[in-house]
Design a protein around this motif. Structure first.
Motif, PDB file in Angstrom:
ATOM      1  N   THR A  25       0.825  -1.212   0.000  1.00 35.72           N
ATOM      2  CA  THR A  25       0.000   0.000   0.000  1.00 35.72           C
ATOM      3  C   THR A  25       0.860   1.263   0.000  1.00 35.72           C
ATOM      4  O   THR A  25       1.957   1.291   0.559  1.00 35.72           O
ATOM      5  N   ASP A  27       0.433   5.545   0.558  1.00 34.95           N
ATOM      6  CA  ASP A  27      -0.387   6.683   0.984  1.00 34.95           C
ATOM      7  C   ASP A  27       0.559   7.775   1.454  1.00 34.95           C
ATOM      8  O   ASP A  27       1.351   7.561   2.371  1.00 34.95           O
ATOM      9  N   ASP A  29      -0.251  10.408   2.944  1.00 39.60           N
ATOM     10  CA  ASP A  29      -0.842  11.158   4.057  1.00 39.60           C
ATOM     11  C   ASP A  29      -1.542  10.218   5.042  1.00 39.60           C
ATOM     12  O   ASP A  29      -2.678  10.447   5.444  1.00 39.60           O
ATOM     13  N   GLY A  30      -0.875   9.147   5.404  1.00 38.32           N
ATOM     14  CA  GLY A  30      -1.506   8.229   6.338  1.00 38.32           C
ATOM     15  C   GLY A  30      -0.727   6.945   6.462  1.00 38.32           C
ATOM     16  O   GLY A  30       0.298   6.748   5.800  1.00 38.32           O
ATOM     17  N   PRO A  31      -1.213   6.022   7.285  1.00 39.86           N
ATOM     18  CA  PRO A  31      -0.505   4.752   7.478  1.00 39.86           C
ATOM     19  C   PRO A  31      -0.549   3.881   6.222  1.00 39.86           C
ATOM     20  O   PRO A  31      -1.594   3.673   5.630  1.00 39.86           O
ATOM     21  N   ALA A  32       0.611   3.436   5.808  1.00 41.99           N
ATOM     22  CA  ALA A  32       0.728   2.568   4.633  1.00 41.99           C
ATOM     23  C   ALA A  32       2.131   1.989   4.638  1.00 41.99           C
ATOM     24  O   ALA A  32       2.981   2.351   5.458  1.00 41.99           O
ATOM     25  N   ASP A  33       2.382   1.083   3.702  1.00 47.15           N
ATOM     26  CA  ASP A  33       3.720   0.496   3.611  1.00 47.15           C
ATOM     27  C   ASP A  33       4.745   1.523   3.136  1.00 47.15           C
ATOM     28  O   ASP A  33       5.882   1.524   3.580  1.00 47.15           O
ATOM     29  N   SER A  35       5.221   5.811   1.357  1.00 46.41           N
ATOM     30  CA  SER A  35       4.618   7.112   1.051  1.00 46.41           C
ATOM     31  C   SER A  35       4.846   7.515  -0.393  1.00 46.41           C
ATOM     32  O   SER A  35       4.253   8.479  -0.862  1.00 46.41           O
ATOM     33  N   GLN A  54      -3.492   4.856  -2.492  1.00 43.78           N
ATOM     34  CA  GLN A  54      -4.639   5.562  -1.925  1.00 43.78           C
ATOM     35  C   GLN A  54      -4.799   6.928  -2.594  1.00 43.78           C
ATOM     36  O   GLN A  54      -3.860   7.464  -3.183  1.00 43.78           O
TER      37      GLN A  54
END
Length: 196
Positions: A25, A27, A29-33, A35, A54
């Motif tokens: 994943t 993202d 601007d958020g939790p993910a594997d 950025s 995302q």
């Protein structure tokens, strides 16, 4: 008897379920594997993993580096953008023998500015591109939206709009024997000083 036993073994092997790899994943601007999309591509295992992005605007240029992975957005091109403004690069590059297993799906591709293929540059590669919007990309030679060189990409359900090329192919340029298999696509408002 042996013949029947062999057939039974083959039948059992055919019904073994396929095990898929990880969904990585992204993202900003958020939790993910990860950025960044490129970092996720670098980490993905070719032929096994997929990368889910995302919604957001990702300011980067990406290269599939020959990997057969599905790169897709969870929300579609209306809310997920890859923007290479200021990078003087194609937004997306496939130049390492990518084939139909390399999938780009569900992004707005914008801000590319390159010699060939402002939005996407394919060289010796045959990726699959679907449900994407190529918007306001530029090439100083050919293929403002997409340039295909010795490449046969499959392009479906895409929009090419407002792309420019100084020479040929404002929306798309197929060069050096390339054939793009294009279906259900819209080309509108693309310009070139030469033909296409």
């Amino acid at each position: 008897m042996e013949k029947h036993g062999f057939i039974s073994v083959v039948a059992i092997l055919l019904f073994v379920p396929v095990v898929y790899g990880a969904t990585i994943t992204v993202d900003d601007d958020g939790p993910a594997d990860f950025s960044s999309i490129q970092a996720a591509i670098n980490a993905a295992v070719s032929g096994v993993d997929q990368v889910e992005v995302q919604p957001g605007i990702y300011y980067e240029a990406i290269n599939f580096n020959g990997k057969a992975i599905r790169l897709y957005s969870s929300g579609g091109p209306g809310v997920t953008t890859i923007d290479a403004t200021g990078l003087n690069s194609s937004v997306v590059t496939c130049n390492s023998g990518e084939d139909v297993g390399t999938i780009l799906e569900g992004f707005t591709i914008t801000g590319g500015n390159s010699y060939k293929g402002g939005g996407m540059y394919n060289d010796g590669s045959n990726p699959t591109v679907t449900d994407c919007i190529f918007l306001s990309n530029a090439a100083s030679l050919h293929g403002g939206g997409m340039h295909n060189e010795w490449s046969n990409p499959t392009v479906t359900n895409c929009i090419f709009s407002g792309n420019t090329a100084s020479a040929h192919g404002g929306g798309m340029m197929n060069n050096y024997g390339s054939v793009s298999y294009t279906a259900n696509c819209v080309f509108i408002g693309n310009t070139a000083n030469g033909w296409g």
